[in-house]
Design a protein around this motif. Structure first.
Motif, PDB file in Angstrom:
ATOM      1  N   TYR A  12       0.815  -1.216   0.000  1.00  0.00           N
ATOM      2  CA  TYR A  12       0.000   0.000   0.000  1.00  0.00           C
ATOM      3  C   TYR A  12       0.852   1.271   0.000  1.00  0.00           C
ATOM      4  CZ  TYR A  12      -4.125  -2.895   0.886  1.00  0.00           C
ATOM      5  OH  TYR A  12      -5.137  -3.811   0.791  1.00  0.00           O
ATOM      6  N   VAL A  15       2.157   1.655  -3.684  1.00  0.00           N
ATOM      7  CA  VAL A  15       1.157   2.038  -4.667  1.00  0.00           C
ATOM      8  C   VAL A  15       0.674   3.472  -4.413  1.00  0.00           C
ATOM      9  CG1 VAL A  15      -1.005   1.233  -3.628  1.00  0.00           C
ATOM     10  CG2 VAL A  15      -0.630   0.953  -6.074  1.00  0.00           C
ATOM     11  N   ILE A  18       3.165   5.715  -6.038  1.00  0.00           N
ATOM     12  CA  ILE A  18       2.874   5.818  -7.472  1.00  0.00           C
ATOM     13  C   ILE A  18       1.770   6.838  -7.716  1.00  0.00           C
ATOM     14  CG2 ILE A  18       1.962   4.563  -9.482  1.00  0.00           C
ATOM     15  CD1 ILE A  18       3.330   2.040  -8.351  1.00  0.00           C
ATOM     16  N   ARG A  19       0.704   6.761  -6.916  1.00  0.00           N
ATOM     17  CA  ARG A  19      -0.402   7.716  -7.091  1.00  0.00           C
ATOM     18  C   ARG A  19       0.078   9.161  -6.982  1.00  0.00           C
ATOM     19  NH1 ARG A  19      -4.724  10.514  -4.081  1.00  0.00           N
ATOM     20  NH2 ARG A  19      -3.910   9.922  -2.036  1.00  0.00           N
ATOM     21  N   PHE A  46      -3.096  -4.369  -9.462  1.00  0.00           N
ATOM     22  CA  PHE A  46      -3.761  -3.124  -9.080  1.00  0.00           C
ATOM     23  C   PHE A  46      -4.506  -2.563 -10.294  1.00  0.00           C
ATOM     24  CE2 PHE A  46      -0.457  -3.049  -5.693  1.00  0.00           C
ATOM     25  CZ  PHE A  46      -1.285  -2.889  -4.600  1.00  0.00           C
ATOM     26  N   SER A 182      -5.737  -0.066   6.748  1.00  0.00           N
ATOM     27  CA  SER A 182      -4.685  -0.121   5.728  1.00  0.00           C
ATOM     28  C   SER A 182      -3.299  -0.034   6.346  1.00  0.00           C
ATOM     29  CB  SER A 182      -4.865   0.991   4.686  1.00  0.00           C
ATOM     30  OG  SER A 182      -4.661   2.257   5.273  1.00  0.00           O
ATOM     31  N   GLY A 185      -1.162  -3.021   6.250  1.00  0.00           N
ATOM     32  CA  GLY A 185      -0.571  -3.455   4.996  1.00  0.00           C
ATOM     33  C   GLY A 185      -1.465  -4.381   4.188  1.00  0.00           C
ATOM     34  N   ARG A 186      -0.885  -4.878   3.090  1.00  0.00           N
ATOM     35  CA  ARG A 186      -1.673  -5.710   2.172  1.00  0.00           C
ATOM     36  C   ARG A 186      -1.567  -7.202   2.485  1.00  0.00           C
ATOM     37  NH1 ARG A 186      -2.296  -5.978  -4.478  1.00  0.00           N
ATOM     38  NH2 ARG A 186      -4.488  -5.426  -4.406  1.00  0.00           N
ATOM     39  N   GLY A 187      -0.708  -7.553   3.421  1.00  0.00           N
ATOM     40  CA  GLY A 187      -0.554  -8.965   3.767  1.00  0.00           C
ATOM     41  C   GLY A 187      -1.809  -9.479   4.464  1.00  0.00           C
ATOM     42  N   ARG A 240      -8.428   4.266   5.831  1.00  0.00           N
ATOM     43  CA  ARG A 240      -7.334   5.211   6.047  1.00  0.00           C
ATOM     44  C   ARG A 240      -7.604   6.106   7.247  1.00  0.00           C
ATOM     45  NH1 ARG A 240      -4.740   7.507   0.736  1.00  0.00           N
ATOM     46  NH2 ARG A 240      -4.909   5.718  -0.649  1.00  0.00           N
ATOM     47  N   LEU A 318      -1.440   6.692   5.015  1.00  0.00           N
ATOM     48  CA  LEU A 318      -0.719   6.348   3.786  1.00  0.00           C
ATOM     49  C   LEU A 318      -0.102   7.571   3.109  1.00  0.00           C
ATOM     50  CD1 LEU A 318      -3.105   3.694   2.171  1.00  0.00           C
ATOM     51  CD2 LEU A 318      -1.012   3.296   3.468  1.00  0.00           C
TER      52      LEU A 318
ATOM     53  N   GLU B 199     -15.969   5.983   7.293  1.00  0.00           N
ATOM     54  CA  GLU B 199     -14.543   6.220   6.999  1.00  0.00           C
ATOM     55  C   GLU B 199     -14.064   7.500   7.694  1.00  0.00           C
ATOM     56  OE1 GLU B 199     -12.747   3.988   5.462  1.00  0.00           O
ATOM     57  OE2 GLU B 199     -10.942   5.038   4.863  1.00  0.00           O
TER      58      GLU B 199
ATOM     59  N   GLN C 190      -7.300 -12.023  -0.875  1.00  0.00           N
ATOM     60  CA  GLN C 190      -7.162 -10.593  -1.192  1.00  0.00           C
ATOM     61  C   GLN C 190      -8.532  -9.937  -1.321  1.00  0.00           C
ATOM     62  OE1 GLN C 190      -3.525  -9.730  -2.013  1.00  0.00           O
ATOM     63  NE2 GLN C 190      -4.507  -8.067  -0.912  1.00  0.00           N
ATOM     64  N   HIS C 193      -9.910  -9.043   2.033  1.00  0.00           N
ATOM     65  CA  HIS C 193      -9.002  -8.283   2.891  1.00  0.00           C
ATOM     66  C   HIS C 193      -9.710  -6.952   3.183  1.00  0.00           C
ATOM     67  CE1 HIS C 193      -4.984  -7.538   4.396  1.00  0.00           C
ATOM     68  NE2 HIS C 193      -4.826  -6.460   3.681  1.00  0.00           N
ATOM     69  N   ALA C 195      -9.038  -3.781   3.713  1.00  0.00           N
ATOM     70  CA  ALA C 195      -8.757  -2.541   2.974  1.00  0.00           C
ATOM     71  C   ALA C 195      -9.169  -2.636   1.504  1.00  0.00           C
ATOM     72  CB  ALA C 195      -7.276  -2.173   3.082  1.00  0.00           C
ATOM     73  N   GLU C 196      -9.353  -3.838   0.994  1.00  0.00           N
ATOM     74  CA  GLU C 196      -9.774  -4.009  -0.397  1.00  0.00           C
ATOM     75  C   GLU C 196     -11.302  -4.078  -0.500  1.00  0.00           C
ATOM     76  OE1 GLU C 196      -7.189  -4.994  -2.994  1.00  0.00           O
ATOM     77  OE2 GLU C 196      -5.675  -4.572  -1.489  1.00  0.00           O
TER      78      GLU C 196
ATOM     79  N   ILE D 345      -4.710   9.634 -10.379  1.00  0.00           N
ATOM     80  CA  ILE D 345      -4.918   8.198 -10.197  1.00  0.00           C
ATOM     81  C   ILE D 345      -5.974   7.969  -9.117  1.00  0.00           C
ATOM     82  CG2 ILE D 345      -3.760   6.096  -9.379  1.00  0.00           C
ATOM     83  CD1 ILE D 345      -1.228   7.025 -10.690  1.00  0.00           C
ATOM     84  N   PRO D 346      -6.849   6.968  -9.304  1.00  0.00           N
ATOM     85  CA  PRO D 346      -7.801   6.643  -8.231  1.00  0.00           C
ATOM     86  C   PRO D 346      -7.065   6.390  -6.911  1.00  0.00           C
ATOM     87  CG  PRO D 346      -8.319   5.385 -10.216  1.00  0.00           C
ATOM     88  CD  PRO D 346      -7.026   6.093 -10.481  1.00  0.00           C
ATOM     89  N   TYR D 348      -6.349   4.270  -4.021  1.00  0.00           N
ATOM     90  CA  TYR D 348      -6.521   2.847  -3.713  1.00  0.00           C
ATOM     91  C   TYR D 348      -5.495   2.435  -2.688  1.00  0.00           C
ATOM     92  CZ  TYR D 348      -7.731  -2.018  -4.461  1.00  0.00           C
ATOM     93  OH  TYR D 348      -8.185  -3.287  -4.279  1.00  0.00           O
ATOM     94  N   PRO D 349      -5.776   1.821  -1.602  1.00  0.00           N
ATOM     95  CA  PRO D 349      -7.123   1.361  -1.225  1.00  0.00           C
ATOM     96  C   PRO D 349      -7.870   2.500  -0.520  1.00  0.00           C
ATOM     97  CG  PRO D 349      -5.596   0.726   0.473  1.00  0.00           C
ATOM     98  CD  PRO D 349      -4.801   1.504  -0.532  1.00  0.00           C
TER      99      PRO D 349
END
Lengths: 349, 349, 349, 349
Positions: A12, A15, A18-19, A46, A182, A185-187, A240, A318, B199, C190, C193, C195-196, D345-346, D348-349
């Motif tokens: 997370y 990514v 990147i955003r 993603f 979040s 993490g994504r695990g 978040r 994040l 949220e 996933q 999960h 957050a998703e 960018i969207p 996410y998450p």
């Protein structure tokens, strides 16, 4: 354009880098890197990046990073950066580490709290702790920045001015922190399985969270003597947001300092810094009011009955707690305005 | 069968009383009452009651209640019960009040915190504060019970044994409480508008919540001297659940009392009481683990570094924090087992 | 008291069986069984059961079940019951299977949709499909019941009366189904999960869901000719609840049947059945209105412009869609009132 | 810099316009306008704007708008724009209307569905329906754009190419739409009260939603004959996001068109348009994958058993469904690249 590589692009933190970097006017992302998914298009894992990032993930390869990038962001689990950052620095790259591997000056403390082998002390001593609004001058122009943790960011921005001014007694500080999911993490894990985390509130790692020594290290620096705190973390059913609710006794007792005094102190401390917003009297910030943005908002309640101050500090874990602050540190590293590429409005509602 | 009437049947407390009393083996609901919707079928506003409760709402009429019921539950906003309860008592009815109108012994304190005119002192002194696990003996067989507030229930059950034993210093108590949104009731407001509350995490009424004097009154009773606390409330994006995270310095300093000591103390204090569950060492309760049930679960973390204990207490605010505890009080009032009709398992997940 | 064993007690279906059976007046849970966690106290993985269920999990052992129980509930993943149910039946136990292994009469169909080896046909033919409100007479007194799937329950209860009456054209049926996340079970992935899945809505397994042949099998039975449907499933960010929104052309075209007609037809079809509630004209049910309960609520909208009817059917996927309906089937199996132990009110809000 | 005014700045559409326009490189927000809160600082009602927008809200005053702005966005409730837009146009301002007042060409249809008096037909006929990816050429350079509704945007972008190509039978179209709660706006109501909307899924306005004629008007235009649809809307417990799940029979029957065919058709139709992303075979979009962004993502499932296609289209209702598309229309109105200021960018998450 400065060329950047992101290690850990499928987490997370990665990514989110990147955003935000995609919108940065002076940066080009030239390599998105993942040890586990190298070769796959990043949009596969993603889909929100469909048609935006069409590149495949690179593997973790120092030579490749050297050829493609000027700056490397490490958004890896603890333990990975400890080994990777030295190689990148030796290769002449600039590094911003978002893991906790270089935040503690003491290797022994690291080992105690993180249960990993610490990084080489030679590199530990090179890392600058990038809490820009507190240590801004130290961060400018350096090659290696250790980005603060999410909880420490919210907590330290909320406590440092009062501790530095001697207005609160550091021995009385109690920190009740809450985070959106979040932050884990994504695990995958049972704790953050939707049906378990939804409509649920839980406390975890009470007095055992690895962010504690990071908070105490800076508070001790600022106070000029060792500070030990009580620190609780909670998991809140939202994606978040972090709120740190902090309690401390006001030096001088009830009546010594008003809410207006605290507001004045903090406004002065953070004068000229765009990303800390001190709220007016009687108003406390909510996490949604900084959602998706790099802001840290702070409010105060002074209790004349107990002589304590309650300080509420919120961030997006994040952004200001990870990727956003890392980019703010990049800006300072490169000598740009710290707000470059980060001045977007929180997404509300 | 004991016949009961519920005033305020269109609020969340009232409708939860209906849910639980409907399953009670010794009770019959004979009148559901609402000042605002009298005449309408209750299932119109609450379609989940379709074909279960086909009765129309009665208006607020003491004579009618007298003719239909033996016991009246008042699930009304603050200020209403102050006037209504005396009339019901004078008419020979038994009363369980879920509002805050009869919780404070001091009329002056009530006025300070509630900003309403207090109830007549003659009746204030008749009301027994129904925190059964603490004051169980006082509650048995009485005619007028004031049901504790949601925050005080979670908080007092978590603090009383330690304060009573002299194990923690009452002057150091800090209470960081968090509630699901149903605690704010069914009345509309911006704060609990879905798009604003979802949220999102916010703090409110810091040190100004009307439940503070209720907490302090009981802690002072137990401690044998005036106790003043720091108390913060937060709104968490979930429907049900309260967590009270409480901090205090252990008398005797670091090392004086272990987690096992606290667990032992609390297990002994609550021996024989079905609705308080003390968690084993290293485990802290989450709100979902009591969702929909009458349990209050409590866990401990002792910090050897600071000499403080962190106590985590959770309840379902609408059950143990309102309707469930009220029925537990009814059971005691009638001389039944306190668990009658309340021994269902939390809904998980 | 009838003694029951629950295989798969650490899944959501199993733990919901425990919640509901614990409150059943004629049942005693004598064995909670898990292949993966045998030996551990069940409250370890499910702390909400603390002090309520203190037993350790048994392993999967037919002899042990035979010695401890009269009836066995199988809340196992698909593929497990296919092998286990025959052994239990041969041992003289009554069996209620919540998996899909015995719902399809055709072994070939099972293999096509489930991608597992099917159960032995001798046992397939013994299993009675326990959609009580439709096939109630067949269910009474049998030894082996296959409990319907969650989506088929909501969907079939919403469609069968209209199809049986010949009021809608089966060839035009389109089913747009939505489920809360607990429907995906306790296994980590996933997709679920937190957050998703939070603040997200997704469609999955469009026209490929293994519940399709189960729906079509019953609709074909009722229609007297093969019915093929379009069926879409969506994942909704909530823990519990299924809504099936169903579309079909009314035979006879616009004007042939009104909403009042449909309501009348369904009320008659479900006369005397406590768990199907037909909503009045102009009202459609919401999932929260059946949360935690065994109800299936149904509403109608007839469109005079297109000549189509829209049928909305809601259930709690873990109760009427799994554990609750299984207990309803137990009641019928034992010759008790089908509502025994199940007449609780939905938890609202 | 083009100067813009926003009427309705205290609604969710208005505040989202502020968020997005603030980041637009060629626009300056010169007036934020509210009829109800004129005079108050906008950050008072929306603290997330603290230190970002320090201006006070203007009242609704055509002369003031004329002096301060070149373009006016109307994010007002239905009925307000009908009166205001003509005055603004007459004053020589450009207007982008986000309400539904100018979307239907037929005044009579408007009155039927909106239950308001329609706008003056002279102005109705001037308004260009701003569904840019479908009617892009008509939108360029005009002075008055009617911005499409949220549901019509997701639905029409998902249906128009197939209807235009004659691949699906318009008479068979069924639209099952789902929206996050912010779509209901900031006005308070029981339906969107947090404790009622959370952990709940409900259907509403079945076949009666005012967006139906807007959808049918465009589909009829594209099909060249009157199209009537079945349209259901659902409220999903999330803040943002719309998913439209659409069903139709494929002309030519099973086998006539594959998923790859549809993907090819749509990719060609939307070639060169940045904000529609057609997903690869076997993949369907989720709402979170466009959260906070101006994208509309579309995926397909073709069912060989029934000969139907299922089309899934997702947008962020406040961005592509309101403020983002309005800015896209501003870009086209001004002759700029339609993506200017919108290529983020969207989240996410």
């Amino acid at each position: 354009m400065v060329r950047v590589a992101i290690v850990g692009s499928t987490g997370y933190g990665g990514v989110e880098l990147i955003r935000l970097l995609q919108a940065h006017p002076q940066v080009e992302i030239t390599s998105v890197i993942s040890s586990s998914s190298a070769g796959a298009p990043i949009a596969e894992g993603f889909p929100h990046l469909t048609e935006i990032r069409t590149d495949a993930l690179d593997g973790v390869d120092v030579g490749l990073m050297k050829s493609k990038a000027d700056v490397v962001f490490l958004a890896t689990p603890a333990g990975v950066a400890a080994k990777l950052a030295p190689q990148l620095l030796d290769a002449g790259l600039k590094v911003i580490d978002l893991s906790g591997d270089f935040r503690l000056r003491s290797a022994a403390e690291y080992e105690t709290w993180y249960k990993h082998a610490p990084a080489d002390e030679a590199y530990l001593s090179k890392a600058v702790f990038g809490l820009a609004e507190v240590f801004g001058d130290r961060v400018r122009g350096v090659d290696f920045i250790s980005n603060p943790g999410c909880y420490p960011t919210a907590t330290l921005l909320g406590l440092v001015p009062a501790v530095k001014a001697g207005w609160i007694d550091p021995a009385t500080i109690i920190i009740d922190a809450k985070s959106g999911v979040s932050g884990a993490g994504r695990g995958l894990s049972q704790t953050v399985h939707y049906a378990e985390a939804n409509e649920n509130l839980s406390a975890y790692k009470v007095n055992r969270h690895q962010h504690i020594p990071e908070i105490e290290q800076t508070l001790s620096d600022v106070a000029g003597r060792p500070v030990v705190t009580t620190f609780t973390t909670h998991l809140v059913p939202m994606t978040r947001g972090i709120m740190s609710t902090m309690y401390a006794s006001i030096v001088g007792g009830p009546g010594a300092r008003s809410e207006a005094d605290f507001i004045g102190l903090y406004k002065e401390f953070y004068a000229g810094r765009k990303f800390v917003r001190v709220r007016p009297q009687g108003k406390l910030p909510a996490t949604k009011e900084v959602w998706g943005s790099n802001y840290c908002d702070i409010g105060f309640a002074v209790d004349s009955r107990t002589g304590r101050v309650t300080i509420v500090s919120v961030i997006d874990n994040l952004v200001k707690g990870a990727a956003g602050q890392a980019i703010q540190n990049l800006n300072l590293m490169m000598g740009w305005d710290e707000a470059t590429g980060l001045q977007f409005i929180p997404a509300y509602p």
